[in-house]
Motif scaffolding. Structure first.
Motif, mmCIF file in Angstrom:
data_model
loop_
_atom_site.group_PDB
_atom_site.id
_atom_site.type_symbol
_atom_site.label_atom_id
_atom_site.label_comp_id
_atom_site.label_asym_id
_atom_site.label_seq_id
_atom_site.Cartn_x
_atom_site.Cartn_y
_atom_site.Cartn_z
ATOM 1 N N LYS A 160 81.020 21.925 59.091
ATOM 2 C CA LYS A 160 82.463 21.897 59.465
ATOM 3 C C LYS A 160 82.912 20.248 59.716
ATOM 4 N N ILE A 161 83.771 20.115 58.627
ATOM 5 C CA ILE A 161 84.226 18.738 58.582
ATOM 6 C C ILE A 161 85.457 18.301 59.253
ATOM 7 N N THR A 162 85.398 17.412 60.439
ATOM 8 C CA THR A 162 86.631 17.195 61.220
ATOM 9 C C THR A 162 87.092 15.821 61.085
ATOM 10 N N SER A 163 86.094 14.944 60.202
ATOM 11 C CA SER A 163 86.905 13.582 60.043
ATOM 12 C C SER A 163 86.137 12.897 58.642
ATOM 13 N N GLY A 164 86.102 11.759 58.305
ATOM 14 C CA GLY A 164 85.691 11.352 57.171
ATOM 15 C C GLY A 164 84.194 11.538 56.942
ATOM 16 N N PHE A 165 83.784 12.188 55.906
ATOM 17 C CA PHE A 165 82.509 12.561 55.464
ATOM 18 C C PHE A 165 81.956 12.361 54.074
ATOM 19 N N SER A 166 81.123 11.494 53.814
ATOM 20 C CA SER A 166 80.854 11.096 52.408
ATOM 21 C C SER A 166 79.310 11.347 52.160
ATOM 22 N N HIS A 223 83.540 24.191 55.894
ATOM 23 C CA HIS A 223 84.987 24.165 56.336
ATOM 24 C C HIS A 223 85.446 22.772 56.465
ATOM 25 N N LEU A 224 86.678 22.272 55.654
ATOM 26 C CA LEU A 224 87.074 21.009 55.680
ATOM 27 C C LEU A 224 88.448 21.220 56.275
ATOM 28 N N THR A 225 88.501 20.528 57.748
ATOM 29 C CA THR A 225 89.782 21.040 58.482
ATOM 30 C C THR A 225 90.862 20.049 58.187
ATOM 31 N N ALA A 226 92.038 20.127 58.741
ATOM 32 C CA ALA A 226 92.959 19.444 58.490
ATOM 33 C C ALA A 226 93.041 17.876 58.763
ATOM 34 N N LYS A 227 92.143 17.625 59.671
ATOM 35 C CA LYS A 227 91.935 16.229 60.065
ATOM 36 C C LYS A 227 90.670 15.802 59.083
ATOM 37 N N GLY A 228 90.056 16.398 58.359
ATOM 38 C CA GLY A 228 88.742 16.030 57.851
ATOM 39 C C GLY A 228 89.248 15.334 56.477
ATOM 40 N N GLU A 229 88.315 14.606 55.902
ATOM 41 C CA GLU A 229 88.405 13.969 54.460
ATOM 42 C C GLU A 229 86.767 14.010 53.878
ATOM 43 N N LEU A 230 86.675 14.637 52.822
ATOM 44 C CA LEU A 230 85.569 14.894 52.102
ATOM 45 C C LEU A 230 85.572 13.897 50.805
ATOM 46 N N GLY A 231 84.381 12.833 50.941
ATOM 47 C CA GLY A 231 84.386 12.007 49.651
ATOM 48 C C GLY A 231 82.977 12.042 49.107
ATOM 49 N N SER A 232 82.408 13.111 49.456
ATOM 50 C CA SER A 232 81.025 13.122 49.001
ATOM 51 C C SER A 232 80.875 13.237 47.343
ATOM 52 N N CYS A 261 77.756 24.578 47.975
ATOM 53 C CA CYS A 261 77.908 25.483 49.029
ATOM 54 C C CYS A 261 78.220 27.015 48.586
ATOM 55 N N ARG A 262 78.135 27.885 49.594
ATOM 56 C CA ARG A 262 78.416 29.439 49.094
ATOM 57 C C ARG A 262 79.927 29.431 49.159
ATOM 58 N N SER A 263 80.664 29.188 49.879
ATOM 59 C CA SER A 263 82.151 29.380 49.792
ATOM 60 C C SER A 263 82.653 28.244 50.932
ATOM 61 N N ALA A 264 83.870 27.861 50.648
ATOM 62 C CA ALA A 264 84.374 26.722 51.386
ATOM 63 C C ALA A 264 86.066 26.963 51.670
ATOM 64 N N LEU A 265 86.401 26.453 52.769
ATOM 65 C CA LEU A 265 88.059 26.400 53.138
ATOM 66 C C LEU A 265 88.476 25.141 53.153
#
Length: 281
Positions: free
Chosen positions: A112-118, A128-137, A142-146
């Protein structure tokens, strides 16, 4: 009297997120999952807070959460090894496992990603990439994602990726099945490769689907589509170029070859330089 054994703590790899046990006096360590080196230093205050949170968790757990945990333990799923592709059946409550074929480590945790993640993620669980999360990897498998936050990296899902986000997606998304929710309004900067996709909200971008593209009522798609089939329900909108089936491009007719006759023109002879008169004496 025997000396007590050195204390150990649980550390997390900053590259892949794998947790392992190391000595408190260790200055560096190697991750047992990705093989990279990192510093396992962690402040003691964080350890005390973590112990308190773990002790208070059972008191705050609700009956519903206990029932979900019990149901998860009863279920089992089939996972595939990342290295050799061998499949095995594991418990739904398992956090990781070892491939019986090549002995490779397989991560089964949910993220569960709630902030910046790389960091790099490679799991058979869900993301799960939340509304406040930022995925820069650069690579997330993964199996499934939101997706509810900003996706700037590369995300690959073996199953379903659900988009419930409004804004621009500069990252790359590849999944077996994609669902764009009704409240979503996304602008995909890169080409999206899927097996099938359902659009219930608004989307703009290029789609390459192996099977079918479905635009539901009040759904909108703007962009080029290449698929075997497309379904636009009453009230749905599609604007763009459409290629159904496998595109077969034929090469244009070549112009006839022109045989250029070599002109044998006789070049005039170049006479030598005229002799210069000798200086008078």
């Amino acid at each position: 009297m025997a000396n007590p054994s050195p204390a150990k703590i649980s550390v997390e790899c900053p590259h892949c997120g794998f947790k392992q046990t190391e000595y408190t006096a260790a200055k560096s360590s190697m991750c047992r999952q990705c093989g990279r080196y990192f510093s396992p230093f962690a402040p003691e205050t964080g350890l005390k807070l973590r112990v308190k949170e773990e002790a208070a968790a059972p008191q705050d757990s609700s009956i519903r959460q206990k029932f979900e945990d019990f149901w998860k333990r009863q279920r089992s799923c089939v996972v595939e090894c990342f290295e050799c592709g061998r499949k095995q059946q594991v418990s739904g409550a398992a956090m990781s496992t070892i491939c019986p074929g090549c002995s490779a480590h397989i991560d089964l945790r949910d993220y569960k990603i709630t902030s910046g993640f790389s960091r790099t993620i490679r799991t058979r669980g869900d993301v799960h990439l939340t509304a406040k999360g930022e995925l820069g990897s650069n690579s997330v498998v993964c199996r499934s994602a939101l997706v509810e936050g900003k996706l700037r990296g590369n995300l690959y899902c073996d199953d379903t990726a659900t988009i419930n986000f409004s804004g621009r997606i500069p990252g790359r998304l590849t999944a077996k099945h994609v669902i764009v929710e009704r409240r979503a309004d996304v602008d995909c900067f890169r080409r999206m490769r899927v097996s099938s996709i359902e659009i219930r909200g608004k989307m703009s971008g290029e789609i390459i689907a192996q099977t079918i593209v479905t635009i539901h009522k009040k759904g909108s798609l703007e962009g080029n589509v290449t698929a075997k089939a497309i379904t636009v329900e009453k009230g749905g909108i599609f604007s763009g170029q459409l290629v159904i089936g496998q595109a077969a491009f034929t090469q244009g007719e070549l112009l006839p070859e022109r045989k250029l006759a070599a002109a044998n023109t006789a070049e005039p002879g170049i006479s030598g330089a005229a002799p210069q008169p000798l200086p008078a004496t």
